[in-house]
Every structure is written in C-alpha cells, then in structure tokens.
Design an enzyme around this catalytic site. Sequence first.
Site, PDB file in Angstrom:
ATOM      1  N   VAL A 125       0.841  -1.207   0.000  1.00  0.00           N
ATOM      2  CA  VAL A 125       0.000   0.000   0.000  1.00  0.00           C
ATOM      3  C   VAL A 125       0.871   1.250   0.000  1.00  0.00           C
ATOM      4  O   VAL A 125       0.598   2.236  -0.681  1.00  0.00           O
ATOM      5  CB  VAL A 125      -0.949   0.009   1.223  1.00  0.00           C
ATOM      6  CG1 VAL A 125      -1.660   1.346   1.353  1.00  0.00           C
ATOM      7  CG2 VAL A 125      -1.958  -1.123   1.108  1.00  0.00           C
ATOM      8  N   ILE A 154       3.446   1.229  -3.632  1.00  0.00           N
ATOM      9  CA  ILE A 154       2.861   1.321  -4.973  1.00  0.00           C
ATOM     10  C   ILE A 154       2.367   2.755  -5.205  1.00  0.00           C
ATOM     11  O   ILE A 154       1.544   3.265  -4.436  1.00  0.00           O
ATOM     12  CB  ILE A 154       1.712   0.307  -5.152  1.00  0.00           C
ATOM     13  CG1 ILE A 154       2.274  -1.126  -5.166  1.00  0.00           C
ATOM     14  CG2 ILE A 154       0.935   0.585  -6.437  1.00  0.00           C
ATOM     15  CD1 ILE A 154       1.228  -2.205  -5.154  1.00  0.00           C
ATOM     16  N   ASP A 161       4.604  34.404 -37.872  1.00  0.00           N
ATOM     17  CA  ASP A 161       4.473  35.582 -38.715  1.00  0.00           C
ATOM     18  C   ASP A 161       5.008  36.749 -37.899  1.00  0.00           C
ATOM     19  O   ASP A 161       5.248  36.628 -36.706  1.00  0.00           O
ATOM     20  CB  ASP A 161       3.000  35.796 -39.083  1.00  0.00           C
ATOM     21  CG  ASP A 161       2.824  36.745 -40.271  1.00  0.00           C
ATOM     22  OD1 ASP A 161       3.829  37.359 -40.690  1.00  0.00           O
ATOM     23  OD2 ASP A 161       1.694  36.899 -40.747  1.00  0.00           O
ATOM     24  N   ASP A 188      -3.405  32.092 -38.795  1.00  0.00           N
ATOM     25  CA  ASP A 188      -4.662  32.760 -38.465  1.00  0.00           C
ATOM     26  C   ASP A 188      -5.774  32.523 -39.482  1.00  0.00           C
ATOM     27  O   ASP A 188      -6.939  32.721 -39.191  1.00  0.00           O
ATOM     28  CB  ASP A 188      -4.451  34.270 -38.292  1.00  0.00           C
ATOM     29  CG  ASP A 188      -3.926  34.934 -39.567  1.00  0.00           C
ATOM     30  OD1 ASP A 188      -3.669  34.218 -40.559  1.00  0.00           O
ATOM     31  OD2 ASP A 188      -3.753  36.165 -39.563  1.00  0.00           O
ATOM     32  N   ASP A 225      -4.660  28.172 -43.279  1.00  0.00           N
ATOM     33  CA  ASP A 225      -3.543  27.798 -42.408  1.00  0.00           C
ATOM     34  C   ASP A 225      -3.852  26.519 -41.631  1.00  0.00           C
ATOM     35  O   ASP A 225      -2.952  25.916 -41.042  1.00  0.00           O
ATOM     36  CB  ASP A 225      -3.235  28.918 -41.390  1.00  0.00           C
ATOM     37  CG  ASP A 225      -2.572  30.114 -42.044  1.00  0.00           C
ATOM     38  OD1 ASP A 225      -1.905  29.926 -43.079  1.00  0.00           O
ATOM     39  OD2 ASP A 225      -2.716  31.231 -41.523  1.00  0.00           O
ATOM     40  N   GLU A 240      11.987   1.804   2.244  1.00  0.00           N
ATOM     41  CA  GLU A 240      11.319   0.858   3.148  1.00  0.00           C
ATOM     42  C   GLU A 240      11.526  -0.580   2.659  1.00  0.00           C
ATOM     43  O   GLU A 240      11.713  -1.499   3.479  1.00  0.00           O
ATOM     44  CB  GLU A 240       9.824   1.172   3.212  1.00  0.00           C
ATOM     45  CG  GLU A 240       9.513   2.521   3.846  1.00  0.00           C
ATOM     46  CD  GLU A 240       8.083   2.955   3.588  1.00  0.00           C
ATOM     47  OE1 GLU A 240       7.241   2.084   3.285  1.00  0.00           O
ATOM     48  OE2 GLU A 240       7.810   4.166   3.681  1.00  0.00           O
ATOM     49  N   ASN A 250       3.336   6.373   5.075  1.00  0.00           N
ATOM     50  CA  ASN A 250       2.727   6.630   3.771  1.00  0.00           C
ATOM     51  C   ASN A 250       1.823   7.864   3.815  1.00  0.00           C
ATOM     52  O   ASN A 250       1.835   8.697   2.895  1.00  0.00           O
ATOM     53  CB  ASN A 250       1.921   5.400   3.334  1.00  0.00           C
ATOM     54  CG  ASN A 250       1.203   5.612   2.012  1.00  0.00           C
ATOM     55  OD1 ASN A 250      -0.021   5.746   1.988  1.00  0.00           O
ATOM     56  ND2 ASN A 250       1.940   5.653   0.918  1.00  0.00           N
ATOM     57  N   ASP A 267       3.381  10.736   1.522  1.00  0.00           N
ATOM     58  CA  ASP A 267       2.753  10.688   0.198  1.00  0.00           C
ATOM     59  C   ASP A 267       1.411  11.409   0.134  1.00  0.00           C
ATOM     60  O   ASP A 267       0.788  11.444  -0.913  1.00  0.00           O
ATOM     61  CB  ASP A 267       2.534   9.228  -0.232  1.00  0.00           C
ATOM     62  CG  ASP A 267       3.839   8.537  -0.580  1.00  0.00           C
ATOM     63  OD1 ASP A 267       4.879   9.227  -0.545  1.00  0.00           O
ATOM     64  OD2 ASP A 267       3.822   7.331  -0.844  1.00  0.00           O
TER      65      ASP A 267
END
Length: 894
Positions: free
Chosen positions: A280, A283, A327, A630, A634, A698, A723, A727
């Site tokens: 858990v 991942i 341009d 434009d 184009d 870990e 975690n 995270d």
Amino acid sequence: MGKNWYAISLDSVFAELKTKDIGLTDSEANRRLKEFGRNTLPQEKPYSKIRLFLRQFNSPLMYILLATVLISFSLKHYSDSIFIIVVLLINTTVGFYQENKANRSLLALKRMVKIRARVLRDGYEKEIDSEELVAGDIVLLKSGDKVPADGRVIESKGLKVNEASLTGESQAVEKKAVDLLPEDTPLPERTNMIFMGTIVEEGRATAVIIATGINTQIGEVVSLLKETKERLTPLQKKIATLSRWLGVFILSIIFIVLIEGYFTEKNFAEIFVASIALAVSAIPAGLLPAVTVILVFGMRRIFKTNGLVRKLSATETLGGVTVICTDKTGTLTEGKMQVSHILTSTRELMSGGLNGLAKGENANGVESHIAALKIATLTNDAFVENPEAELQEWIMRGRPTERALLLAGMQAGLNKRELEKQYPVIDRISFESDYKYAATLHHVSEHKNSLYVIGAPEEIIARSVDLDIDGRKEKLGTSESDKLMQKFESLTQKGLRVLACAHKDYEAGEKYQNLADLVKDLTLVGFIALKDPLRQDAKEYIGITKKAGIRTVIVTGDHRLTAKAIAEEIGLDARDENIIDGKELEIISDDDLREKAKYVSIYARVSPRHKLRIVAALQANEEVVAMLGDGVNDAPALKSADIGVAVGSGTDVAKEVADLVLLDDNFKTVVKAIEQGRVVFGNIRKVFVYLVADDFSELFLFLGSMAMGFPLPLLPAQILWINLVEDGLPDIALTTEQETKGVMEEKPRNPKEPILNKPMKHWMAAIFLITGIAAFLSFFILWKLTGDIQKTRTIVFALMCFDSLIFAFSVRSFKRTIFRKDIFSNRYLVGAVAISFLLLIGAVYLPPLQKLLSTQPLGIIEWLIIFSISLVEILLIEFSKKRIFASSRPLQIS
C-alpha cells in the site's frame, strides 16, 4: 426547428421573424434574448463524483491489495486490516480530489473559447458574442467563420460550407439564396440554409437567423448525446504503464520479503500483514492523478499569460518545442497598423497630409492618392461598429491591416457606406494568402463596372499594364514607373508593409466565370505603406528562445526586404542565404528544402500550402515545430505541426484545429507557454521521484532485516502512517511547483526521451541506497545498543517520516541545491510539510496514536540522532544530485 424555413419565400421568412434586411434594433435584440435565452448548446453533464471516486479503485493493483486485505481479516489481524483500509481510502480520496479539481479546471478552460459573430443591428455592422444572437438577426459570414446559428441565406457570393460536423459529409456544400425548396428536401440538400457549428470554407454570405441554441439542427442532436470524454494523453498512458510495471516490481519484492520471513521462521501472519502495508505504501497509486493535475495546472498558468491550451496533450508537447514558425504582424509587432506613406507616380504623401484629402481641401495633384485610398476603402472587410460616435470612441473590427486602411480613408474624408451606396458591390474576393490580393467589382453606371484591387506589389504589378498618373494613363516600363518602383523598394527596406492598388473598367454586361478571371491588364495607381511598431519585448524574447535552444523562424506573406528589416531588428540571422521566398518554394524539391530548413530563418511571400511544406521539412529534420497561423487555409499546417498556434484575432477554423490560442496575439505568450510546458514535464518527474524513490527505502530496510533474521523493523500501522505523512499532502503540493529559474536556459527535451532518463535512474538508485542503508544501519545499531525494539522502531519510524519531508524540498529542483534562499518559496509545500510534521509528532506523543502505532515518546537525544542522520542523508543526496545532473547542464545555440 418548427417551420420548414427552406420551403417558404424570403419575404415570408422576414415576416415570420418580424425582422428587416438592415437587422434588428439593439433594444429588440435584447428583448428577444431575455425571452428566448442565449444561443448556447446543452452543456455536458458534469462527471459523476461518485463514479469518479469509485474509479480510483479500478485497477488490477487495487484489486490485489483489496484481496490481500480480506486475507488479513481472515488471519484475525483486525486492527491492522482496518487501518490498511483507512489508508487506502485516504489515498483514493486524495486521488479523487486531484482528478475532480483537474476536471473542473478543464471544464472552465473549455468555456473560455468564444465564437464571435458579425451582425447588422440598426443598419450598422457589429461584432458580438455569438451567444447573444437571436432569431431575426442578420449575420455576415466569410471564409474561416464558424456558423454561429441556423439561418436562411439572403445573399451568397461563392459560399461553400463544410457540414461534416452535422451530416458527416466531408465535401463542402455550395449555398445559394434560392427562394424556396420542396418541403421534402433532405437536410444535406438544403442549399439555402446554413447550420450552427458548420464551417465556411469559401466565399461570403448574408443570412437571417431562424433558430438558436437547442432549437438548431445540431442542438437537437447534442441534447441526445454527451461530449466525448477527454482521452489520456500519450504521457499519461506512459505513466500508467510505468506505474503498473512498478507495481508488479514492488509486489515481486514483497513476495521475496514473504519468502525470507517464511524461511527465517517469522510469524507468517505478521509478515503477511506487514507486506500488505508495504505494498500500500510503496505502490505509487496517486501518480496518474498527480500527472493529470500537473497538466491542468500547466494549462491554467498558460491561460494567465494569455494563452489558451485547447488540448491537454499539448501541455506536455510544448516543453519539447525546438522551432517556432511565426508571422511578424501582431506577434513580433504590436499589430497597431498605421498608414505612413501613400506613394504614386507624382509624389509621396506622408500620413500627416491625409486629413480631408478627398474633400478637396488638399486635393491639388493628388488624384492618384485619393484613388488609392478609395480602392483601399472599398476592397476592405473592416468596419466601424459605432461611426456616429467620436473618433476616439470608435470600435473598429477586422484585420489590423484593413483597419488601418479604413481609418486612413476615413481621415481623408471617404465614407465606406456612402461609397457602397454610390457604387454597389457586385462581387468580391476577400484577401487570402493564396490569392495575395483582395478585389471588388462595383456598378458605376449603366454602361460601366469598375474593378478595384489591392494586394502584394509583385502580384499586382505582374497583372498591370498601365500606370495611373492623376487620371492619365501611361504604359508601365517608362522612366516614371521605374522611379516609382525604386521608391517602393526603399520603403520595403525600411521594414514597412507595402500594398499596391490598381483598377480596371469593364462594360456593365461583361460575363465572367470567376472574379479572379477579371484581375488582369490592370492600371497601377500606387502604393500604400503601413508601419507596425516592433513590440518592445520582441527582441528580449527572441533572445530567450536562443538561450533555450529554440530556433525562431519568420514565415510571412510580406516582401522579403520587409521581413529582413524586422528580422535584423530583433536579432535573427537575416543574411540573404538564410531567406527563401514563395517563388523558390514553388520549385525547390523536398530534399533540398529539408537541407535548407536547417538554417533558413526567413520564409517570405509564402502561401498556406508552403507552410505545410515548411512544417514537413522541419519535422523531417526531427524538429518539434510550433506553427503560428490565423487563416482558414492555415488549418492544414496548424494541424500538421506538433503544436498548432492560432492567434486570437484569427479565423474560427484556425482556432478549431489549434492546440494553443494566443489571446493577445503576442510572441511572448508562445515563449511563456513553452516555458510552462517545460515546467510541467519537470514537475511530473519531481512527483515521480518523490513518490517512488523515497518509498523504496522501506523495501531496502525490510529486505535487509529479513535477510539478516532481524525482527520486523516497522509494524504495519507504522508503515501506513509513514505513507500518510510522506505521500499525502507533500505529493499534492509538489504538483503546484512553479520554479522557472534556469528552465529556459536548457536545451529542449528530446521527445523520444523517457520520463526516467539515465540521470533520473541514477539519482533514484542513489536515493534508494542512501535512505535505505541509513534506515537499515539505524535500526540495526539502535536495536543492538538499546535492546528496546519498540523504541528502535519509533526512532526508525520518525527518521523515515522526517527525512522524506526534508527530501520533498530537495526534489523541488534537479539542478539547484536545497541550500538556497528561496527554498521555502512554495508556500503549499511548506504548509503540507508542516501539517505532515504535526502528524508525525502526534504519532509519537498522543496516547491514542501511541497505542495504535506502538510508538513511545522520544527525548531530545533521540531527536538529535534523527536530525543528524537526516542531515547526513540530505547532504549525500544533494552531492549525488550535483554529480549526476552536472553532465546535463544547459546547452545553448547561437
């Protein structure tokens, strides 16, 4: 739609709609808008939040984790199993929050795309938001427009409409002002009707609106359908695949941990639950939602710099751009065109001498100048919405060049409406890059029509045989015309945009197939020169692109000398060998163009089909191309380029196919968008490293401990709390990184380069070893010294939480050290780390959490140990970062 509007007469249409050919009044239009509502289609239903939340569980890895949790329950590890479920729910909630926020931001950005419509109100042309259209409005359409609502054609000049969005038929349909059609006429054959959402490919038309919003043909279809869901970008797909492989790799290591535990005769249930907790924790389930958020945040930041990204995938592609094809008008220049000179065979008139010119106040010997302005006014698509207002309050619409020409004519005393009443328009060709001129045919008298033409000097000169000298004709090629040509050359060398004016008289009954067939044997009147000041920051941003390893190429319809003067002013290499014009592009082979494309910096007098060849040549050289455009023609080049960029003042067609729309038409916005594209890719790498590399420590700790026959170094609940701390919030905060320092001093990223390039892999391996060895040695030494497994686990637990929070600041930059003044500039990250640190303190000192996590209070000595080890770790991580990324320092091009 109610009535069969195509099957009744135009008089009946006007009567039914209670409107006139001069349009509605503003007050009546506002009344109808309030009564019938805005001209909008049904909005896509918001994505179900419940469905979005449940989608977080929809992955093979999540199924495996949930299955192992059930096994854990069966082993009667209830508290650990419940905690694992809680952590999974928290992780999925974070993923849901990120995706939901991204979806809302995407929806808001999509709504920023507005379609404008030209209408007649009170007899005057106006440009309004198409959402404000009502039934009875008279709309004016030209090539490149998106049809804003359903309408009946009143007048048509070569109108061809692509109705693929409605009928699926890709071939454009010719539309005519047919009085009525049979009632059983099928939709694709209703040639006197135009339909909302279709595209005008050619010609122009006037139409009366008969239905808006949900009452249109497309509205009836859309109300039954939902918009296609946003697909994953190529980068998101790569991340998803990489995450799956990482998941498989992590599960393999955890399986090894299980095997080690079994052979070292550890309690299987304890090892199994700890392994689930490791899975858990390690991942990176939140990686894909984080990438989506980073991409959307990038879109939002680009929008703040006046760039609207229309496709999510473009955000990632922008960072890899190696060539910008632009341009000059409006992007490198201010787009504030002004007539500076009117040049005829008799004299050169400066802009200051225009006032009242056509009213006879200064008319002595300037008949040709008045004729030139008359031509410029009548061939013009620009208009003033409120001509009755004071000059400084005028609202002018149209292309910058045409606005400048119209204003010059008005200064001289020419009134376009009055001239068109006096000389009604029979036919016209609007300016297109393919033609390189605009032309109008006017009814002058019972026996005479006059053709007026304005456009590129070489195009007009090639079609001219005579020279107008204040009403008197002289053959071209005389000394007078030679002098005029020399003056014309001198104007282009000054960087001025120069247009030629000409005319020709025809008998009123002259037959022709196409108006272009009449543009020949003209009488040249003279030249109109326009100046457009260079943007003050243009040179600066060209310099930034050079430092960033990006080549800027001018692709313009202007004369080569005009383009050369501008290029020299902004610092581009404008030697003659670096310039190609349209004539050369017509004859050069693809292989030769590919070779020249490696160094050419100016393409002059190009047409849209040339742009397509230029893009192909650059891409053949493995360049990542951003092409600006434009016009309706184009669109193919914009679609073919890696990044199609439409200017905000351009046609609806160009905006439809573009990846990026410049809301301010500014070159600076392109550069800022590229900068954010680079930031986006950098942020994805930062989050990836943070989520993966630190968690791997870990795994190292457990592999080492199991192999040596040590007790479990961390308990399942402690692993899961780590975690949450490392995270959770810091991961979200890192998606908001905006560090731009040095970003535009690096060479462009190779589009084939993987997310995990060689330096990234080496640094992640270094982090894995540094943090893993530090944790393992800390556990081993402290356990042997104290003999207290609970205290040792508490110290290792606190160490792994604390060093991951410090690492969050290190990963903010791959090139800059953590030891700098602005390291705390990301206030979201500072807040996230502070909250996470409080979670760590709570885990160590709050009795309920102590019981849940099997921790005990730590003293000053223990915290000093933790701080000291973390300091050593971060010093080693920073040293490895400097050594590894030193080889990928910025490279610059001249």
